[in-house]
Scaffold this motif. Structure first.
Motif, PDB file in Angstrom:
ATOM      1  N   MET A   1      51.957  51.623  32.449  1.00 52.36           N
ATOM      2  CA  MET A   1      50.935  51.977  31.727  1.00 52.36           C
ATOM      3  C   MET A   1      49.640  50.795  32.166  1.00 52.36           C
ATOM      4  SD  MET A   1      50.691  51.421  27.467  1.00 52.36           S
ATOM      5  CE  MET A   1      51.133  49.825  27.602  1.00 52.36           C
ATOM      6  N   ARG A   2      48.429  51.597  32.296  1.00 50.52           N
ATOM      7  CA  ARG A   2      47.324  51.086  32.741  1.00 50.52           C
ATOM      8  C   ARG A   2      46.446  50.607  31.684  1.00 50.52           C
ATOM      9  NH1 ARG A   2      45.644  52.397  37.846  1.00 50.52           N
ATOM     10  NH2 ARG A   2      43.604  52.320  37.518  1.00 50.52           N
ATOM     11  N   GLN A   3      46.057  49.167  32.023  1.00 50.95           N
ATOM     12  CA  GLN A   3      45.367  48.568  30.574  1.00 50.95           C
ATOM     13  C   GLN A   3      44.203  47.672  31.355  1.00 50.95           C
ATOM     14  OE1 GLN A   3      49.002  46.882  28.924  1.00 50.95           O
ATOM     15  NE2 GLN A   3      47.994  47.417  26.996  1.00 50.95           N
ATOM     16  N   THR A   4      43.536  47.319  30.660  1.00 50.81           N
ATOM     17  CA  THR A   4      42.423  46.517  31.308  1.00 50.81           C
ATOM     18  C   THR A   4      42.775  45.020  31.445  1.00 50.81           C
ATOM     19  OG1 THR A   4      40.854  47.907  30.336  1.00 50.81           O
ATOM     20  CG2 THR A   4      40.013  45.848  31.010  1.00 50.81           C
ATOM     21  N   CYS A   5      42.554  44.472  32.638  1.00 52.74           N
ATOM     22  CA  CYS A   5      42.983  42.970  32.865  1.00 52.74           C
ATOM     23  C   CYS A   5      41.928  42.102  32.090  1.00 52.74           C
ATOM     24  CB  CYS A   5      42.872  42.673  34.194  1.00 52.74           C
ATOM     25  SG  CYS A   5      43.106  40.846  34.604  1.00 52.74           S
ATOM     26  N   GLN A   6      42.533  41.011  31.196  1.00 49.85           N
ATOM     27  CA  GLN A   6      41.530  40.544  30.275  1.00 49.85           C
ATOM     28  C   GLN A   6      40.682  39.535  31.239  1.00 49.85           C
ATOM     29  OE1 GLN A   6      41.261  40.704  26.813  1.00 49.85           O
ATOM     30  NE2 GLN A   6      42.328  42.451  27.293  1.00 49.85           N
ATOM     31  N   LEU A   7      41.260  39.136  32.435  1.00 51.06           N
ATOM     32  CA  LEU A   7      40.402  38.426  33.150  1.00 51.06           C
ATOM     33  C   LEU A   7      39.327  39.016  34.101  1.00 51.06           C
ATOM     34  CD1 LEU A   7      39.427  35.342  33.942  1.00 51.06           C
ATOM     35  CD2 LEU A   7      41.532  35.515  35.659  1.00 51.06           C
ATOM     36  N   CYS A   8      39.703  39.616  34.901  1.00 48.24           N
ATOM     37  CA  CYS A   8      38.739  40.523  35.858  1.00 48.24           C
ATOM     38  C   CYS A   8      38.167  41.823  35.320  1.00 48.24           C
ATOM     39  CB  CYS A   8      39.468  40.806  37.185  1.00 48.24           C
ATOM     40  SG  CYS A   8      40.836  41.907  36.908  1.00 48.24           S
ATOM     41  N   LYS A   9      38.807  42.534  34.105  1.00 50.89           N
ATOM     42  CA  LYS A   9      38.364  43.567  33.635  1.00 50.89           C
ATOM     43  C   LYS A   9      38.372  44.691  34.336  1.00 50.89           C
ATOM     44  CE  LYS A   9      36.490  41.253  29.784  1.00 50.89           C
ATOM     45  NZ  LYS A   9      37.353  41.332  28.419  1.00 50.89           N
ATOM     46  N   VAL A  10      39.340  44.567  35.352  1.00 53.32           N
ATOM     47  CA  VAL A  10      39.729  45.911  36.204  1.00 53.32           C
ATOM     48  C   VAL A  10      40.960  46.657  35.514  1.00 53.32           C
ATOM     49  CG1 VAL A  10      40.464  46.810  38.361  1.00 53.32           C
ATOM     50  CG2 VAL A  10      38.601  45.026  38.186  1.00 53.32           C
ATOM     51  N   GLN A  11      40.906  48.060  35.484  1.00 46.96           N
ATOM     52  CA  GLN A  11      41.879  48.604  34.994  1.00 46.96           C
ATOM     53  C   GLN A  11      43.265  48.712  35.992  1.00 46.96           C
ATOM     54  OE1 GLN A  11      42.038  51.982  32.580  1.00 46.96           O
ATOM     55  NE2 GLN A  11      41.117  50.903  31.418  1.00 46.96           N
ATOM     56  N   GLY A  12      44.232  48.518  35.489  1.00 43.80           N
ATOM     57  CA  GLY A  12      45.496  48.450  36.359  1.00 43.80           C
ATOM     58  C   GLY A  12      46.883  48.175  35.530  1.00 43.80           C
ATOM     59  N   GLU A  13      47.653  48.181  36.410  1.00 45.62           N
ATOM     60  CA  GLU A  13      49.212  47.777  35.940  1.00 45.62           C
ATOM     61  C   GLU A  13      49.020  45.967  35.445  1.00 45.62           C
ATOM     62  OE1 GLU A  13      52.014  48.995  35.270  1.00 45.62           O
ATOM     63  OE2 GLU A  13      51.296  51.056  35.987  1.00 45.62           O
ATOM     64  N   LEU A  14      49.512  45.587  34.225  1.00 45.50           N
ATOM     65  CA  LEU A  14      49.440  44.383  33.715  1.00 45.50           C
ATOM     66  C   LEU A  14      50.842  43.935  33.853  1.00 45.50           C
ATOM     67  CD1 LEU A  14      46.577  44.372  30.932  1.00 45.50           C
ATOM     68  CD2 LEU A  14      46.216  44.223  33.331  1.00 45.50           C
ATOM     69  N   LEU A  15      50.751  42.448  34.149  1.00 49.05           N
ATOM     70  CA  LEU A  15      52.000  41.657  33.978  1.00 49.05           C
ATOM     71  C   LEU A  15      52.347  41.005  32.744  1.00 49.05           C
ATOM     72  CD1 LEU A  15      51.755  40.027  37.533  1.00 49.05           C
ATOM     73  CD2 LEU A  15      52.884  42.087  37.131  1.00 49.05           C
ATOM     74  N   GLN A  16      53.443  40.908  32.324  1.00 54.56           N
ATOM     75  CA  GLN A  16      54.011  40.125  31.193  1.00 54.56           C
ATOM     76  C   GLN A  16      53.489  38.611  31.144  1.00 54.56           C
ATOM     77  OE1 GLN A  16      54.882  40.581  28.011  1.00 54.56           O
ATOM     78  NE2 GLN A  16      55.732  42.582  27.771  1.00 54.56           N
ATOM     79  N   SER A  17      52.603  38.236  31.064  1.00 54.79           N
ATOM     80  CA  SER A  17      52.054  36.894  31.298  1.00 54.79           C
ATOM     81  C   SER A  17      52.469  35.914  30.287  1.00 54.79           C
ATOM     82  CB  SER A  17      50.375  36.890  31.572  1.00 54.79           C
ATOM     83  OG  SER A  17      49.792  37.738  32.546  1.00 54.79           O
ATOM     84  N   HIS A  18      52.980  34.574  30.758  1.00 54.13           N
ATOM     85  CA  HIS A  18      53.131  33.625  29.570  1.00 54.13           C
ATOM     86  C   HIS A  18      51.971  33.171  29.097  1.00 54.13           C
ATOM     87  CE1 HIS A  18      53.388  31.523  33.563  1.00 54.13           C
ATOM     88  NE2 HIS A  18      52.478  30.767  32.910  1.00 54.13           N
ATOM     89  N   ILE A  19      51.987  32.663  27.932  1.00 56.28           N
ATOM     90  CA  ILE A  19      50.534  32.173  27.368  1.00 56.28           C
ATOM     91  C   ILE A  19      50.404  30.834  27.669  1.00 56.28           C
ATOM     92  CG2 ILE A  19      49.365  32.000  25.360  1.00 56.28           C
ATOM     93  CD1 ILE A  19      49.841  34.944  26.164  1.00 56.28           C
TER      94      ILE A  19
END
Ligand SMILES: [Zn+2]
Length: 237
Positions: A1-19
């Motif tokens: 699923m393509r979403q917007t990376c919260q840091l660079c704001k580029v659309q792409g596959e996002l990883l399950q990041s730990h908080i």
């Protein structure tokens, strides 16, 4: 699923990041790989970890680099030693840029997280400034989102098997956020106004010195008084 990376704001596959940082969880795991979370209401529940799709692989790698460095400072792998002087803990020769970027990366992740656990971490318009600093790899000045680290002890016992909800509070009239991880409370100065000078000396300094505090954290927190007691001690109230 393509979403917007919260840091660079580029659309792409996002990883399950730990908080919260990974290295927090390792010492917290029991033999069944669970750790204990204490909620605001005092309920305890078990959780494998707090994760969310926030970052693209490139941004994840950037933040991981800071975290790896911080974990190596915190566990002594790089030879850092924690020197205790009364209620202070002093660590020297820290790479200012890397460690500061690590600190603010945790604050930023908690701020952008949509999870209930982090609902009290809200930076308003300052969130964009924080994102821009991280995106540029700019650690800012010590007072920019400066962080006071309180190494936690519960009546002399390490409480790294317990974490608490992040909290929002005011210290000497300044907006602060407190996030618990790695057996410590990390108090971030998030106010538009400059921090008072008594607070500044506890922020990571450009020369790589971090003066932290050592507190019996659960006891202090039970009375919701840690910030007040510290403030009183420093004549901030
Ligand atoms: Zn990205």
């Amino acid at each position: 699923m393509r979403q917007t990376c919260q840091l660079c704001k580029v659309q792409g596959e996002l990883l399950q990041s730990h908080i919260l940082p990974e290295f927090v969880y390792r010492p917290l795991y029991d033999e069944k790989h669970r750790f204990t979370v204490v909620t605001e209401e005092g309920n305890r529940f078990q959780q494998k970890g707090l994760r969310e799709r926030l970052l693209c692989i490139s941004c994840e790698r950037q933040l991981s680099r800071y975290e790896k460095y911080a974990s190596e400072v915190m566990n002594g792998t790089l030879g850092h030693r924690f020197r205790q002087e009364q209620d202070k803990i002093i660590i020297e020769n820290i790479d200012y840029e890397c460690f500061k970027l690590f600190e603010i990366s945790v604050l930023w992740r908690a701020a952008v997280s949509r999870q209930e656990f982090f609902k009290l971490v809200s930076l308003g318009p300052r969130e964009e400034k924080l994102r821009a600093m991280l995106r540029a790899g700019d650690p800012g000045q010590p007072e920019d989102f400066g962080c006071v680290v309180i190494f936690a002890h519960d009546r002399g016992q390490d409480i790294s098997d317990t974490i608490f909800n992040p909290e929002s509070f005011r210290w000497a009239g300044r907006q602060m956020h407190k996030i618990y991880f790695a057996g410590a409370a990390w108090l971030f100065h998030c106010d538009q106004q400059a921090p008072v000078s008594h607070l500044k000396k506890f922020f990571l300094q450009r020369n790589g010195t971090l003066v932290g505090l050592c507190e019996e954290l659960t006891h202090a927190r039970a009375n919701f008084s840690i910030a007040k007691r510290l403030a009183r001690r420093n004549r901030l109230l």
